[in-house]
Design an enzyme around this catalytic site. Sequence first.
Site, PDB file in Angstrom:
ATOM      1  N   GLU A  52       0.851  -1.193   0.000  1.00  0.00           N
ATOM      2  CA  GLU A  52       0.000   0.000   0.000  1.00  0.00           C
ATOM      3  C   GLU A  52       0.885   1.242   0.000  1.00  0.00           C
ATOM      4  O   GLU A  52       1.700   1.431   0.899  1.00  0.00           O
ATOM      5  CB  GLU A  52      -0.905   0.008   1.232  1.00  0.00           C
ATOM      6  N   GLN A  60     -14.117   6.974   4.080  1.00  0.00           N
ATOM      7  CA  GLN A  60     -14.736   7.753   3.018  1.00  0.00           C
ATOM      8  C   GLN A  60     -16.240   7.973   3.178  1.00  0.00           C
ATOM      9  O   GLN A  60     -16.757   8.989   2.701  1.00  0.00           O
ATOM     10  CB  GLN A  60     -14.429   7.116   1.665  1.00  0.00           C
ATOM     11  N   CYS A 178     -20.329   3.396  -3.497  1.00  0.00           N
ATOM     12  CA  CYS A 178     -21.614   3.647  -2.856  1.00  0.00           C
ATOM     13  C   CYS A 178     -22.586   4.313  -3.817  1.00  0.00           C
ATOM     14  O   CYS A 178     -22.542   5.532  -4.028  1.00  0.00           O
ATOM     15  CB  CYS A 178     -21.467   4.498  -1.604  1.00  0.00           C
ATOM     16  N   ASP A 312     -13.979  -3.187  -3.917  1.00  0.00           N
ATOM     17  CA  ASP A 312     -14.380  -2.432  -5.101  1.00  0.00           C
ATOM     18  C   ASP A 312     -13.758  -2.927  -6.400  1.00  0.00           C
ATOM     19  O   ASP A 312     -14.346  -2.775  -7.471  1.00  0.00           O
ATOM     20  CB  ASP A 312     -14.020  -0.950  -4.913  1.00  0.00           C
ATOM     21  N   LYS A 320     -20.618  -1.291  -4.366  1.00  0.00           N
ATOM     22  CA  LYS A 320     -19.247  -1.184  -3.880  1.00  0.00           C
ATOM     23  C   LYS A 320     -19.219  -0.275  -2.648  1.00  0.00           C
ATOM     24  O   LYS A 320     -19.075   0.940  -2.743  1.00  0.00           O
ATOM     25  CB  LYS A 320     -18.343  -0.677  -5.004  1.00  0.00           C
ATOM     26  N   THR A 321     -19.387  -0.919  -1.476  1.00  0.00           N
ATOM     27  CA  THR A 321     -19.473  -0.178  -0.223  1.00  0.00           C
ATOM     28  C   THR A 321     -18.605  -0.839   0.844  1.00  0.00           C
ATOM     29  O   THR A 321     -18.269  -2.025   0.759  1.00  0.00           O
ATOM     30  CB  THR A 321     -20.923  -0.138   0.306  1.00  0.00           C
ATOM     31  N   ALA A 323     -19.736  -1.497   3.759  1.00  0.00           N
ATOM     32  CA  ALA A 323     -20.612  -2.470   4.408  1.00  0.00           C
ATOM     33  C   ALA A 323     -20.542  -3.818   3.711  1.00  0.00           C
ATOM     34  O   ALA A 323     -20.599  -4.874   4.354  1.00  0.00           O
ATOM     35  CB  ALA A 323     -22.050  -1.952   4.413  1.00  0.00           C
ATOM     36  N   CYS A 355     -26.464   0.762   2.189  1.00  0.00           N
ATOM     37  CA  CYS A 355     -26.305   2.131   1.728  1.00  0.00           C
ATOM     38  C   CYS A 355     -27.122   3.047   2.628  1.00  0.00           C
ATOM     39  O   CYS A 355     -28.343   3.161   2.456  1.00  0.00           O
ATOM     40  CB  CYS A 355     -26.766   2.256   0.273  1.00  0.00           C
TER      41      CYS A 355
END
Length: 411
Positions: A52, A60, A178, A312, A320-321, A323, A355
């Site tokens: 990373e 975010q 999201c 994602d 794409k979240t 959660a 969401c």
Amino acid sequence: VSGNKRFIAPTVSHPLMKTHFKILIIGGGTAGITVAARLARKTAASDIAIIEPADKHYYQPLWTLVGGGIFPKKRSQREEAGLIPKGVTWLQDAATAFEPDENRVLTRDGKSVTYEWLVVAPGLQLNWGKIPGLKESIGTRSVCSNYAYQYVDYTWETLRNFKSGTALFTHPTGAVKCGGAPQKIMYLAEDWMRRQGWRGQTKVVFMTALPKMFAVEKYCKTLDKHVADRGINVNFRQNLIELKPDAKEAVFENLDTKEQSTIRYDMIHVTPPMGPPDFVKSSALANADGWVEVDKFTLRHLRFPKVFALGDASSLPTSKTGAAIRKQAPVLVENLLAAMKEAPLTGRYNGYTSCPIVTARGKLIMAEFDYDGKAQETFPIDQGKERYSMYLVKKWLLPLFYWRVMLKGLG
């Protein structure tokens, strides 16, 4: 060990750093850290490495509330070093290519890192340059977006100074982080205008590439009523293709008829086109659309059995979240550990995602659903209604859960 007692892993630039690991994770965002933390509780942390490049980590989902003037953006930021699980190696570098036949990843700094097992979770790529006029104007001239830390506070600055005219909000074609976020900021903005007494002097317009407000009918009905009650002008199947910031004009293409139209705005919130990172899209791991090709239930790659993916950048057909990642991570870890023992993969991900749709200050619809679009609600109430209690969950409980539970591999 740092002054606050948190373990800080060394970086790949150290001359003695090893370059082979039992488990290599690409990406130190939500998915990568969550998986690493869970794995470190079940296997030797020293066998795990994360590639990373960033030294900051962001929550975010908070950026919607930052753009709406509810939180300062610094509340969404932490040091990446403080989130790396103890004992896990952090290679502060960027992956640039995969060689799955050789169990190898190449990096920006010229390193070759090999693995026995690979977890791919680099997130999405924001393609600002795909819309002419956007990249050079974002963060200036009333062109704002909540999709990047460096721009999100400009949304609130623009909104505070906006007192009349057309406020334009966009949702592009293709996958986005999201799916509800492009409209959440619109609702907060409209609510702010109403509270300030400016609403009668403004026009709020939503130009979305989608065919309806939300994919799940239960929540779509509530949102349809909300935009009608609030007098928001919604136009479906409209994709932003050009921005003319000097003239304050936005050009849209109707995705069905291919006809183009131009709208003049006084402020515009742009959700940029997104897609898989270029190094993923061009790799052997990708499917025809550029996503890491995995089984939607087990999260194992369809062609390379030593590879798993989540989040994602994966091909999982769900929103794409963060959660979604919360439910994907334990399945991936269970199946990865089983694969390492050559045992059957029994973990199953059902497509769950969530969401939290903020519709005003103090109101929120908590949408939760699975692959089939069926509600998978957590609370013993009708979450399809706007509720203050769900707003409090979004504002206070979810950030706390993220930092103290999810990223620790505890839930």
